[in-house]
Design a protein around this motif. Structure first.
Motif, PDB file in Angstrom:
ATOM      1  N   UNK A   1     -14.258   7.008   5.872  1.00 49.00           N
ATOM      2  CA  UNK A   1     -15.618   6.463   5.753  1.00 49.00           C
ATOM      3  C   UNK A   1     -15.724   5.269   4.809  1.00 49.00           C
ATOM      4  N   UNK A   2     -14.575   4.727   4.399  1.00 49.09           N
ATOM      5  CA  UNK A   2     -14.587   3.472   3.632  1.00 49.09           C
ATOM      6  C   UNK A   2     -13.403   2.640   4.086  1.00 49.09           C
ATOM      7  N   UNK A   3     -13.407   1.392   3.693  1.00 45.74           N
ATOM      8  CA  UNK A   3     -12.220   0.563   3.891  1.00 45.74           C
ATOM      9  C   UNK A   3     -11.084   1.193   3.077  1.00 45.74           C
ATOM     10  N   UNK A   4      -9.863   1.030   3.552  1.00 42.92           N
ATOM     11  CA  UNK A   4      -8.735   1.657   2.876  1.00 42.92           C
ATOM     12  C   UNK A   4      -7.823   0.706   2.137  1.00 42.92           C
ATOM     13  N   UNK A   5      -8.271  -0.539   1.963  1.00 43.98           N
ATOM     14  CA  UNK A   5      -7.410  -1.529   1.319  1.00 43.98           C
ATOM     15  C   UNK A   5      -7.779  -1.759  -0.141  1.00 43.98           C
TER      16      UNK A   5
ATOM     17  N   UNK B   1      -2.485   1.418   1.205  1.00 43.84           N
ATOM     18  CA  UNK B   1      -1.551   2.315   0.558  1.00 43.84           C
ATOM     19  C   UNK B   1      -0.551   2.834   1.607  1.00 43.84           C
ATOM     20  N   UNK B   2       0.673   3.222   1.230  1.00 45.55           N
ATOM     21  CA  UNK B   2       1.154   3.321  -0.154  1.00 45.55           C
ATOM     22  C   UNK B   2       1.758   2.024  -0.702  1.00 45.55           C
ATOM     23  N   UNK B   3       1.707   0.945   0.127  1.00 47.42           N
ATOM     24  CA  UNK B   3       2.335  -0.303  -0.303  1.00 47.42           C
ATOM     25  C   UNK B   3       1.784  -0.803  -1.626  1.00 47.42           C
TER      26      UNK B   3
END
Length: 332
Positions: free
Chosen positions: A113-117, A193-195
């Protein structure tokens, strides 16, 4: 051989035969559902939890999971019948519907439900402020994709024009963005993630901000299916959604380490401690949806972000492309 020994052996063989037949019958009873994910990511932890913890099996489902790189390819697989359910950004359903699809794509269960970056800087910054990006070289995500649109939305929110106030690089393939930054390109980069955490561990970069926190709630990654599939087999959709809710509860109720151990089979080359760090970071900002319902406010926020980025073909009515019937049943 004594008679009682022969009898015992016969009993053992008979018992094993019964167990094998029962196991085969159980396997046959499971309904196979083909699911295509747009990428493999810790961001999708609840999905893997639902598989490894047996939540789908409890509902009589056998999930055949495949990774279909790219939203366009994932939707092509869904439309052509190569997969039954797609896990991809909701913006793709808008793109497909705008082209006049005969069999509408319906979003039925929200996963994230949010951006993951996260915004990663080359140097460590103690007191970060967004205006530090002015005049910098920024490695963004693919144009037209949700990460890039959310990224631009956040920059504009902080008074930064992505086209005028910095050098925006967005012509690098998703798989090569991190490599480009590690090789010396850019002052800032937008990474999943996980980068992002790996870069911190290795001293390549430092996480300074979250695009997920800044852009607010939106249907970032959602399970969707063709309207015809949902009408023909509503029980499967309901079972799928119920298993997902069990996994969503697990992700928030278990420890980060327990979640990491549960999903590690899908990330064999990643250390459990690192996975746990990523899981905890996503939990803290509530990136994992706590229930499968995609609400109208999130849907409108998504379209506002797309519109701001100049990528919204036309506004789509919430009730046309979103079906919360199954999610609501699961929550009853």
């Amino acid at each position: 051989m004594k008679k009682w020994v022969k009898s015992s052996l016969l009993v053992i063989i008979a018992s094993l035969t019964v167990l094998l037949i029962a196991a085969c019958n159980d396997s046959e009873e499971l309904q196979t559902v083909k699911v295509g994910e747009v990428t493999r990511s810790i961001f999708y932890a609840p999905q893997y939890v639902a598989i490894t913890q047996g939540f789908f099996e409890e509902e009589g489902l056998n999930i055949e999971l495949s990774t279909v790189a790219g939203g366009d390819k994932t939707m092509t697989a869904l439309l052509s019948g190569g997969i039954d359910i797609a896990l991809v950004g909701s913006e793709t359903s808008i793109y497909v519907s705008a082209q006049g699809a005969n069999d509408p794509i319906k979003n039925f269960a929200q996963l994230t439900q949010t951006d993951g970056t996260f915004l990663v800087a080359r140097e460590e910054i103690e007191d970060f402020s967004w205006d530090m990006l002015n005049g910098s070289t920024f490695l963004g995500q693919r144009k037209g994709g949700m990460p890039q649109m959310a990224g631009e939305f956040v920059l504009k929110k902080h008074g930064i024009d992505p086209q005028e106030d910095l050098e925006l690089i967005q012509n690098i393939d998703f798989a090569n963005i991190s490599t480009a930054f590690a090789s010396g390109t850019g002052d800032f980069v937008q990474l999943f993630e996980p980068t992002a955490s790996v870069f911190e561990q290795e001293g390549i970069g430092h996480i300074v901000a979250s695009f997920g926190t800044e852009s607010g709630h939106l249907p970032y990654t959602v399970f969707m299916a063709k309207d015809s599939f949902m009408k023909e087999d509503p029980e499967t959709i309901e079972k799928f959604t119920r298993a997902l809710k069990k996994a969503q509860d697990f992700v928030y109720e278990a420890s980060a380490t327990e979640v990491a151990e549960a999903i590690q089979p899908y990330f064999e080359d990643t250390d459990v401690e690192l996975i746990a760090t990523v899981v905890e970071r996503y939990r803290e900002q509530e990136s994992f949806a706590k229930d499968p319902i995609l609400d109208e406010e999130e849907w409108n926020n998504l379209q506002d972000i797309m519109d701001e980025a100049g990528e919204l073909p036309k506004r789509m009515d919430y009730n046309e492309l979103v079906d919360t019937t199954f999610a609501e049943k699961v929550l009853e």
